[in-house]
Design a protein around this motif. Structure first.
Motif, mmCIF file in Angstrom:
data_model
loop_
_atom_site.group_PDB
_atom_site.id
_atom_site.type_symbol
_atom_site.label_atom_id
_atom_site.label_comp_id
_atom_site.label_asym_id
_atom_site.label_seq_id
_atom_site.Cartn_x
_atom_site.Cartn_y
_atom_site.Cartn_z
ATOM 1 N N ALA A 658 0.836 -1.215 0.000
ATOM 2 C CA ALA A 658 0.000 0.000 0.000
ATOM 3 C C ALA A 658 0.859 1.249 0.000
ATOM 4 N N GLU A 659 1.956 1.192 0.792
ATOM 5 C CA GLU A 659 2.854 2.347 0.849
ATOM 6 C C GLU A 659 3.524 2.579 -0.501
ATOM 7 N N GLU A 660 3.921 1.496 -1.183
ATOM 8 C CA GLU A 660 4.545 1.628 -2.488
ATOM 9 C C GLU A 660 3.564 2.200 -3.505
ATOM 10 N N ARG A 661 2.296 1.755 -3.465
ATOM 11 C CA ARG A 661 1.286 2.297 -4.385
ATOM 12 C C ARG A 661 1.070 3.802 -4.142
ATOM 13 N N ARG A 662 1.025 4.129 -2.845
ATOM 14 C CA ARG A 662 0.799 5.550 -2.517
ATOM 15 C C ARG A 662 1.930 6.419 -3.056
ATOM 16 N N LYS A 663 3.177 5.959 -2.856
ATOM 17 C CA LYS A 663 4.323 6.712 -3.364
ATOM 18 C C LYS A 663 4.276 6.820 -4.886
ATOM 19 N N HIS A 664 3.913 5.718 -5.562
ATOM 20 C CA HIS A 664 3.860 5.703 -7.020
ATOM 21 C C HIS A 664 2.791 6.659 -7.540
ATOM 22 N N GLU A 665 1.635 6.629 -6.909
ATOM 23 C CA GLU A 665 0.550 7.520 -7.323
ATOM 24 C C GLU A 665 0.942 8.975 -7.125
ATOM 25 N N LYS A 666 1.641 9.283 -6.003
ATOM 26 C CA LYS A 666 2.063 10.656 -5.733
ATOM 27 C C LYS A 666 3.053 11.122 -6.792
ATOM 28 N N GLU A 667 3.986 10.228 -7.158
ATOM 29 C CA GLU A 667 4.962 10.587 -8.188
ATOM 30 C C GLU A 667 4.270 10.874 -9.515
ATOM 31 N N ILE A 668 3.243 10.091 -9.866
ATOM 32 C CA ILE A 668 2.491 10.318 -11.119
ATOM 33 C C ILE A 668 1.772 11.665 -11.072
ATOM 34 N N GLN A 669 1.170 11.898 -9.865
ATOM 35 C CA GLN A 669 0.468 13.186 -9.727
ATOM 36 C C GLN A 669 1.428 14.352 -9.866
ATOM 37 N N ASP A 670 2.627 14.203 -9.273
ATOM 38 C CA ASP A 670 3.627 15.278 -9.380
ATOM 39 C C ASP A 670 4.027 15.494 -10.835
ATOM 40 N N ILE A 671 4.205 14.396 -11.583
ATOM 41 C CA ILE A 671 4.580 14.507 -13.004
ATOM 42 C C ILE A 671 3.468 15.176 -13.808
ATOM 43 N N VAL A 672 2.230 14.762 -13.521
ATOM 44 C CA VAL A 672 1.083 15.363 -14.235
ATOM 45 C C VAL A 672 1.011 16.857 -13.959
ATOM 46 N N ALA A 673 1.200 17.224 -12.654
ATOM 47 C CA ALA A 673 1.150 18.652 -12.286
ATOM 48 C C ALA A 673 2.259 19.420 -12.975
ATOM 49 N N GLU A 674 3.430 18.812 -13.021
ATOM 50 C CA GLU A 674 4.573 19.459 -13.667
ATOM 51 C C GLU A 674 4.303 19.636 -15.157
ATOM 52 N N ASN A 675 3.691 18.647 -15.782
ATOM 53 C CA ASN A 675 3.368 18.738 -17.208
ATOM 54 C C ASN A 675 2.377 19.861 -17.483
ATOM 55 N N ARG A 676 1.416 19.983 -16.557
ATOM 56 C CA ARG A 676 0.431 21.067 -16.730
ATOM 57 C C ARG A 676 1.110 22.430 -16.696
ATOM 58 N N GLN A 677 2.061 22.586 -15.772
ATOM 59 C CA GLN A 677 2.774 23.848 -15.668
ATOM 60 C C GLN A 677 3.556 24.123 -16.950
ATOM 61 N N ILE A 678 4.135 23.083 -17.450
ATOM 62 C CA ILE A 678 4.909 23.256 -18.678
ATOM 63 C C ILE A 678 3.998 23.620 -19.847
ATOM 64 N N ILE A 679 2.860 22.933 -19.912
ATOM 65 C CA ILE A 679 1.917 23.215 -21.008
ATOM 66 C C ILE A 679 1.449 24.662 -20.956
ATOM 67 N N LEU A 680 1.107 25.102 -19.693
ATOM 68 C CA LEU A 680 0.658 26.492 -19.550
ATOM 69 C C LEU A 680 1.738 27.455 -19.997
#
Length: 750
Positions: A658-680
């Motif tokens: 569960a801890e590994e999934r949580r970390k993985h999901e957070k990393e994906i969310q961080d990447i998605v957020a970073e991509n949005r910033q770049i797109i903007l």
């Protein structure tokens, strides 16, 4: 080598000394007798002094000289002299010649002494030779008055039954020797009423009774009647004068051509009869006498005479039986010890091997005792033998255990010495050292178990050795840093189960061993009862044969008395025969009663042993049941502990996933957020360079995809590692649990 083959007597020795009217045994002669293990044919000669007794005895010894002949009117032989020579006709027999001092020596002046010499010669011999001069007339019978005094000198029983009206002397014929009358210097023709007769016929005629009841007739008949009734067999030899009377004193130095040829022929016939017909000395009960037994008889009779008692055949046999039966027990025990020591190689691999050897040696020992013993009427000596054999058996079992234990301890110390040295050097005091220590211990155990000749104590000694090293094992376990606390706890529980299983196995082996020992006691008891029954039957047959022999002799005498017209004497003899049958029945009843008592006593002791063994067996069973309950409880506790450990491992793994999934999901969310910033940012700069924008977006998209792929692969690899670790831990725990269950199943099966 038989000691009798070593005996060499160049001449006679005094057996019973007569010193101032006191009779005593000569120790040197007794020592000679004690070395003769062969049956003895004992020929004793008695007669008036200076009648040539010693000459005949020298001839029987195959010598010209030996027993002193003397050459004056003075009696030469004093006491009773003995000469033992190998029997010329009977293999494995010894001929014992007894020459007695002359009766009627005026120098002694004491008739009592002559009576005892006469009585001892009869009691000790198997053939009694009475030597006299000339024909059998009343004077010769008067000189044989000693035979009429035997009833006052000898007893057949220690306590004669006076109620049956039959004299104790009625049993004399059962143990008296054969009677041989030698008539020396016979000059009369062997004729009766003008008819030629043989020496035996002459003796028979001379022993006929006179009719009448006067004192003179009674005096005439008494010695004749005693000879006829007391002695089982009668024989007569006649000897002509060997030479002229002036040369009789030189008889032993004369050459054969200087001696009358008919006399020499008569001597040869006498010797041949003794060699061929005279039997070994035998006591009531068919007891064949050898040298030591004859020695005992001499001492027993002389002891009775010196104490003022009468020599008694029953007492003599009982005394002899006590000595012989004690010796028979020792002989049987010695045989058992020797055979067990020679045949048994300690330690034995199995109890059965020792049991089989014991049964064989025990049976042989009992057979030896029964073959040698006699008159063990209450079977006390046989029961003593049984107790002694059981003690010896227990001693061999104990020694077998001790030898096995000592060998096993020596083996263990030798095999495990390198391991102990490694422990001292700290070889196993490191991470992972415990499992290395366990593996080496198991290898050395297998090496020990492969060693031969360890014996019955192999498993028990191994268990004790391992228990003595438990502190070291625990210390190595607890200091192994590669093991978690839970793994250490599991290992401790495993060791407990292993020890419990080994202890249960030892108890079961003890139970099986005790069952075999109980079976052995049953077989031993049955063997004693079997051989006792056979001994009783042999004794019964022997007793029956003796009774028939005595009755046959008395029937012959009764028939002759009837033919001669002596009805009163015949009636008395008939009463004696009835008494013989009565005593035979009483003896048989007594033997049956004693045998029943013995069997009951043996059965009682056997049941006591069984009861003791049963109690021990029950105690062992209770211990096995208790250990089984304790082991089952331990297994249950181990199962519970293993279940909790597996549950904890499962929960821990789920939390990690569960801890590994949580970390993985957070990393994906961080990447998605970073991509949005770049797109903007890119959208605001779109106007500047559409071409550059497209290129950057393409590169950014590829970078994001690559990063996401790496993250996904890392997560998958980690999940695979966690799953493999979980499966590995689960398999390890299940293997440990499987061992416990297998141990439990194996114990239940055995």
């Amino acid at each position: 080598m038989d000691m009798t083959l070593q005996i060499h007597m160049p001449g006679p020795v005094c057996l019973i000394e007569n010193v101032k009217g006191q009779l005593r045994a000569n120790q040197k002669a007794l020592e000679i007798l004690s070395a003769i293990t062969q049956p003895v044919v004992v020929v004793a000669i008695v007669g008036l002094y200076r009648t040539g007794k010693s000459y005949l005895m020298n001839k029987l010894a195959g010598k010209k000289t030996g027993f002193s002949l003397g050459s004056t009117v003075q009696a030469h032989t004093k006491g009773i002299w003995m000469w033992c020579v190998p029997h010329p006709n009977k293999a494995n027999h010894m001929l014992v010649l007894l020459d007695t001092e002359g009766l009627g020596d005026v120098e002694k002046g004491d008739n009592q002494n002559d009576c005892w010499i006469f009585s001892l010669a009869i009691l000790l011999s198997s053939t009694f030779v009475y030597n006299s001069m000339g024909a059998i007339n009343q004077q010769a019978m008067d000189q044989l008055h000693y035979v009429t005094e035997l009833t006052d000198r000898i007893r057949a029983r220690s306590s004669p039954d006076q109620d049956d009206g039959v004299e104790d002397s009625a049993e004399f014929v059962s143990f008296f020797p054969d009677f041989v009358w030698t008539l020396r210097d016979m000059t009369l023709k062997m004729e009766v009423d003008g008819l030629q007769v043989t020496a035996d016929e002459y003796l028979e005629i001379s022993l006929k009774l006179k009719e009448g009841s006067s004192k003179e007739v009674e005096k005439y008949n008494l010695p004749r009647l005693c000879i006829r009734k007391f002695f089982p067999k009668k024989k007569c030899f006649v000897f002509y004068p060997p030479t002229e009377w002036k040369r009789l004193s030189q008889l032993e130095t004369l050459q054969e051509n200087e001696i009358d040829s008919e006399f020499l022929q008569q001597v040869a016939e006498f010797c041949l009869y003794v060699f061929k017909e005279c039997k070994a000395k035998t006591l009531p009960g068919g007891i064949i006498v050898n040298g030591p037994r004859l020695e005992t008889l001499v001492l027993t009779y002389l002891s009775a005479i010196s104490s003022g008692d009468l020599p008694c055949m029953e007492n003599a046999v009982l005394t002899l039986a006590q000595i012989e039966n004690s010796a028979a027990v020792e002989k049987a025990i010695t045989h058992y010890d020797q055979q067990m020591s020679q045949r048994v190689q300690l330690p034995t691999e199995t109890l059965q091997e020792l049991l089989d050897l014991h049964r064989t040696c025990e049976r042989e020992a009992i057979e030896i005792f029964l073959r040698v013993s006699f008159k063990d009427e209450d079977h006390s000596f046989q029961m003593k033998l049984g107790s002694r054999l059981e003690e010896r058996w227990n001693d061999f079992c104990k020694r077998n255990m001790e030898v096995s234990s000592n060998r096993c301890w020596a083996l263990l110390q030798d095999i495990f010495r390198p391991l102990e040295e490694s422990v001292k050097q700290g070889t196993y005091s490191k991470p992972g050292g415990y499992y290395l220590f366990v593996q080496e211990t198991q290898r050395l155990k297998e090496k020990y178990q492969g060693q031969p000749k360890k014996g019955l104590q192999a498993d028990e000694v191994l268990q004790k050795y391992l228990q003595s090293k438990e502190a070291i094992t625990t210390a190595i376990l607890q200091t192994d840093q590669s093991l978690t606390e839970k793994e250490k706890e599991i290992e401790v529980e495993r060791k407990k189960a292993e020890s419990a299983q080994a202890a249960a196995k030892l108890l079961e082996e003890t139970q099986k061993k005790n069952e075999k020992l109980m079976e052995q006691k049953e077989r031993s008891y049955q063997e004693h009862m079997k051989q006792l029954t056979e001994k009783m039957e042999n004794d019964r047959i022997q007793l029956k044969a003796e009774q028939e022999r005595i009755l046959s002799l008395k029937l012959q005498e009764q028939k002759q008395l009837l033919q001669e017209g002596f009805r009163e004497e015949s009636r008395k003899l008939q009463e004696e025969m009835k008494n013989v049958e009565k005593r035979y029945k009483e003896t048989m009843d007594h033997m049956k009663a004693e045998s029943s008592k013995t069997k009951e006593e043996m059965q009682r002791k056997y049941e006591q042993m069984l009861e003791k063994d049963r109690n021990h067996q029950e105690h062992t069973l209770h211990m096995i049941e208790k250990m089984e309950r304790d082991r089952a409880q331990l297994v249950a506790e181990q199962e519970k502990t293993m279940t909790l450990i597996l549950q904890e491992r499962e929960l821990q793994l789920r939390n990690e996933l569960a801890e590994e999934r949580r970390k993985h999901e957070k990393e994906i969310q961080d990447i998605v957020a970073e991509n949005r910033q770049i797109i903007l940012k890119l959208e605001s700069e779109r106007a500047e360079s559409a071409e550059n924008t497209i290129k950057m977006l393409t590169e950014l998209n590829e970078l994001n995809l690559k990063t996401l792929g790496q993250k996904q692969k890392t997560l998958e690899d980690h999940l695979i590692q966690l799953t493999e670790q979980r499966d590995k831990d689960t398999a390890s725990l299940m293997a440990e649990q499987g061992k416990i269950f297998d141990s439990k199943l194996q114990t239940e099966i055995t």
